[in-house]
Write an enzyme that holds these catalytic residues in place. Structure first.
Site, PDB file in Angstrom:
ATOM      1  N   GLY A 201     -47.091  68.439  -3.167  1.00 28.86           N
ATOM      2  CA  GLY A 201     -48.085  69.267  -2.492  1.00 28.86           C
ATOM      3  C   GLY A 201     -49.488  68.825  -2.831  1.00 28.86           C
TER       4      GLY A 201
ATOM      5  N   CYS B 289     -43.281  65.231  -7.930  1.00 23.86           N
ATOM      6  CA  CYS B 289     -44.743  65.154  -7.864  1.00 23.86           C
ATOM      7  C   CYS B 289     -45.365  66.485  -8.318  1.00 23.86           C
ATOM      8  CB  CYS B 289     -45.195  64.749  -6.461  1.00 23.86           C
ATOM      9  SG  CYS B 289     -46.891  64.117  -6.403  1.00 23.86           S
ATOM     10  N   TYR B 290     -45.903  67.299  -7.391  1.00 23.17           N
ATOM     11  CA  TYR B 290     -46.435  68.601  -7.778  1.00 23.17           C
ATOM     12  C   TYR B 290     -45.358  69.436  -8.446  1.00 23.17           C
ATOM     13  CZ  TYR B 290     -48.631  73.211  -7.370  1.00 23.17           C
ATOM     14  OH  TYR B 290     -49.165  74.453  -7.637  1.00 23.17           O
TER      15      TYR B 290
ATOM     16  N   HIS C 156     -41.945  59.741  -5.506  1.00 23.93           N
ATOM     17  CA  HIS C 156     -41.226  60.366  -4.392  1.00 23.93           C
ATOM     18  C   HIS C 156     -39.923  59.611  -4.118  1.00 23.93           C
ATOM     19  CE1 HIS C 156     -44.295  63.265  -3.048  1.00 23.93           C
ATOM     20  NE2 HIS C 156     -45.148  62.387  -3.567  1.00 23.93           N
TER      21      HIS C 156
ATOM     22  N   GLU D 234     -37.626  60.487  -2.156  1.00 25.08           N
ATOM     23  CA  GLU D 234     -37.155  60.731  -0.794  1.00 25.08           C
ATOM     24  C   GLU D 234     -37.644  59.688   0.210  1.00 25.08           C
ATOM     25  OE1 GLU D 234     -40.908  63.361  -1.212  1.00 25.08           O
ATOM     26  OE2 GLU D 234     -39.330  62.519  -2.469  1.00 25.08           O
TER      27      GLU D 234
ATOM     28  N   SER E 272     -28.975  74.171  29.492  1.00 26.90           N
ATOM     29  CA  SER E 272     -30.086  73.394  30.050  1.00 26.90           C
ATOM     30  C   SER E 272     -29.669  72.016  30.535  1.00 26.90           C
ATOM     31  CB  SER E 272     -31.175  73.242  28.992  1.00 26.90           C
ATOM     32  OG  SER E 272     -30.725  72.384  27.940  1.00 26.90           O
ATOM     33  N   GLY E 273     -28.533  71.517  30.072  1.00 30.58           N
ATOM     34  CA  GLY E 273     -28.112  70.157  30.396  1.00 30.58           C
ATOM     35  C   GLY E 273     -28.301  69.183  29.259  1.00 30.58           C
ATOM     36  N   GLY E 274     -28.995  69.627  28.201  1.00 37.14           N
ATOM     37  CA  GLY E 274     -29.190  68.779  27.036  1.00 37.14           C
ATOM     38  C   GLY E 274     -28.051  68.903  26.043  1.00 37.14           C
ATOM     39  N   VAL E 275     -28.121  68.096  24.998  1.00 35.63           N
ATOM     40  CA  VAL E 275     -27.030  68.061  24.029  1.00 35.63           C
ATOM     41  C   VAL E 275     -26.917  69.381  23.256  1.00 35.63           C
ATOM     42  CG1 VAL E 275     -28.483  66.968  22.261  1.00 35.63           C
ATOM     43  CG2 VAL E 275     -26.002  66.769  22.117  1.00 35.63           C
ATOM     44  N   ASP E 276     -28.042  70.029  22.942  1.00 36.63           N
ATOM     45  CA  ASP E 276     -28.010  71.236  22.116  1.00 36.63           C
ATOM     46  C   ASP E 276     -27.230  72.363  22.796  1.00 36.63           C
ATOM     47  OD1 ASP E 276     -29.716  69.745  20.513  1.00 36.63           O
ATOM     48  OD2 ASP E 276     -31.511  70.631  21.393  1.00 36.63           O
ATOM     49  N   SER E 277     -27.626  72.692  24.017  1.00 40.37           N
ATOM     50  CA  SER E 277     -26.946  73.785  24.710  1.00 40.37           C
ATOM     51  C   SER E 277     -25.519  73.396  25.090  1.00 40.37           C
ATOM     52  CB  SER E 277     -27.735  74.208  25.952  1.00 40.37           C
ATOM     53  OG  SER E 277     -27.860  73.148  26.879  1.00 40.37           O
ATOM     54  N   SER E 278     -25.277  72.095  25.326  1.00 42.57           N
ATOM     55  CA  SER E 278     -23.913  71.651  25.641  1.00 42.57           C
ATOM     56  C   SER E 278     -22.990  71.834  24.446  1.00 42.57           C
ATOM     57  CB  SER E 278     -23.921  70.185  26.078  1.00 42.57           C
ATOM     58  OG  SER E 278     -24.702  70.002  27.240  1.00 42.57           O
TER      59      SER E 278
ATOM     60  N   LYS F 233     -31.475  67.525  14.959  1.00 46.48           N
ATOM     61  CA  LYS F 233     -30.961  66.967  16.205  1.00 46.48           C
ATOM     62  C   LYS F 233     -29.845  65.947  15.979  1.00 46.48           C
ATOM     63  CE  LYS F 233     -32.436  67.192  20.028  1.00 46.48           C
ATOM     64  NZ  LYS F 233     -32.096  67.996  21.230  1.00 46.48           N
TER      65      LYS F 233
END
Length: 514
Positions: free
Chosen positions: A56, A83-84, A170, A172, A224-230, A370
């Site tokens: 931070g 770090c912080y 860090h 990560e 919606s047709g996207g991967v999430d809602s599918s 995602k």
């Protein structure tokens, strides 16, 4: 979703907080971000079995510096301070942190002083990534110095009796060459986590929890047709079968031939029955004259719910609405009760929902990034052409037109976006890109077309690579492809005389322009 084990990432404002979360999940361990105001009892409710304190911009000795409750430090939960976070561990145990005016930024060489479970398998000398101005001056006698840098800065410490560890660098980021080993050591040698955060386990848990939440009630699923809602639709079908009804709302803000694509691809590709409803006039009328992007998102979020309520009335008594909300949506919209508080933008399905909504939400993907959703989709057997489709925002073209939404502006943007995507597919670039789209910037610029002066709109093209949408890099499209896009858009789209390419990453920009 309630998990059997959670690694809590305590956010102190680091630019890398989301990256830490991603790194933990890559080891098949569930992680979640919490604010520094979180209490030990709240962490226990989430079944937290280890804590990572992020970096931070603050100084631990500054007035009103962010900290943590004393009960967390007094617990026996394994803690890794980064770090912080390391400096906070030292500061809260009567050590001393100061600024010598000689900070370290960028690559540094780590030198191990003694054996440590955190640094097991790390060479005696290795490259790490530093980004700090403050450093440890004095350590309490309960701590041991396990590594330092060639500049003499204490770089890693461990507590002699508690499972507390800290690093000044860090682990990560990819510039720390053995960062993955260090994170693995903390998870499995110190916190004794179990690597069970897998797509198959997630699916089993999600199906059980959907069934437990819904029971024998009906659910409408916003598709919606996207991967999430599918993926949500597929999970619902497995969990409750015909109790689920998929609703596709045409809000008039869709891409070229989007309605035909959704109905054909999902009904044929997944065998899902879809109820299609057109509410385009209502959305366009409500958005008339609106220019502020936050107001647009809230209007669209409210109208989606009102549209779903009208659809639900035709299907009988519907208590639940399922939607493809993801973890980045929650983070950017200001988080949950326990989540980060800064709103980047109100996603229509989170911050844009009306207060008087009558539905109870079913959001089985709320904890996922995602790329994790795509892995779940593969596990569910969803076709590649759906899983690999570029993301498309729920507000649609409304957040790709700067300023007011009009019918003519929607026409211009649809035509330009269609040309851009077609060229990307024809040149083999589409599948190399995470997301690509056109943006209409309705600022008139002077041009020369056919020996006459033109004064028309600007189209910006955007293409990025990403894993989860939290960070992104602009994609280096070949110049010849950019030239093809610019030439065809200017020649074929009435109302455009200039095309530019967006070369901004995220951060500092967001992927969408609004």
């Amino acid at each position: 979703m309630m998990n059997e084990q959670t690694v809590a990432i305590i956010d102190f404002g680091s630019q890398y907080t989301q990256l830490i979360t991603r790194r933990i999940r890559e080891h098949h361990v569930y992680s979640e971000i919490f604010p520094h105001t979180v209490s030990l009892s709240q962490l226990k409710q989430k079944k937290v079995n280890a804590i990572i304190l992020s970096g931070g911009p603050s100084s631990v000795y500054a007035e009103k510096a962010p900290s943590l409750g004393s009960d967390i430090f007094q617990s026996d939960l394994p803690i890794l301070g980064i770090c912080y976070g390391l400096q906070l561990l030292v500061h809260r145990t009567d050590g001393n942190v100061l600024n010598r005016g000689r900070g370290e930024y960028g690559r540094a060489t780590l030198m191990k002083n003694l054996d440590s479970p955190l640094l097991s398998g790390v060479p005696n000398q290795s490259q790490v990534w530093m980004s700090h101005g403050d450093e440890i001056d004095v350590l309490n006698s309960e701590w041991e110095r396990t590594a330092e840098t060639t500049g003499g800065v204490i770089a890693a410490i461990q507590h002699q009796t508690k499972p507390f560890h800290g690093v000044q660098f860090h682990p990560e980021v990819i510039h720390t060459t053995d960062g993955n080993t260090i994170i693995s050591n903390f998870l499995f040698k110190i916190a004794h986590c179990i690597p069970n955060w897998t797509p198959s386990n997630f699916i089993q848990n999600a199906i059980r929890q959907i069934h437990d939440q819904v029971g024998d009630k009906k659910v409408i699923c916003g598709l919606s047709g996207g991967v999430d809602s599918s993926v949500v639709a597929a999970l619902l079908h497995k969990a409750i079968g015909n109790q689920s009804h998929c609703i596709f709302i045409d809000h008039g803000l869709l891409r070229h031939e989007e309605v035909s694509y959704v109905l054909d691809s999902l009904q044929n590709g997944m065998g899902i029955k879809i109820h299609h409803h057109n509410f385009a006039d209502e959305f366009i009328n409500e958005l008339s004259g609106v220019t502020d992007p936050e107001e647009k998102r809230k209007i669209i979020g409210k109208l989606f719910i009102r549209s779903f309520e009208k659809c639900a009335a035709q299907l009988g008594d519907i208590e639940f609405l399922a939607q493809g909300t993801l973890y980045p949506d929650v983070i950017e919209s200001g988080g949950s009760v326990l989540g980060p508080s800064v709103t980047i933008k109100s996603h229509h399905n989170v911050g844009g929902l009306p207060d008087d909504m009558k539905f109870n939400l079913v959001e089985p993907l709320r904890d996922l990034f995602k790329d994790e959703v795509r892995k779940v989709g593969y596990e569910l057997g969803i076709p590649d052409f759906i899983i690999n489709r570029h993301p498309f925002p729920g507000p649609g073209l409304a957040v790709r037109i700067i300023g007011e939404i009009t019918i003519n502006r929607l026409r211009i943007l649809r035509e330009a976006d269609r040309i851009f995507l077609e060229i990307l597919k024809n040149t083999g670039e589409y599948d190399k890109i995470w997301q690509a789209f056109a943006v209409l910037v309705p600022i008139k610029t002077v041009g020369v077309m056919g020996d006459t002066r033109s004064y028309e709109n600007l189209i910006a093209l955007r293409a990025v690579t990403s894993l989860d949408g939290m960070t992104a890099e602009w994609y280096h499209l070949p110049f010849e492809v950019l030239n093809m896009c610019s030439t065809k858009i200017v020649n074929d789209v009435k109302g455009v005389n200039r095309v530019v390419y967006d070369i901004t990453g995220k951060p500092p920009g967001t992927i969408e322009w609004e």
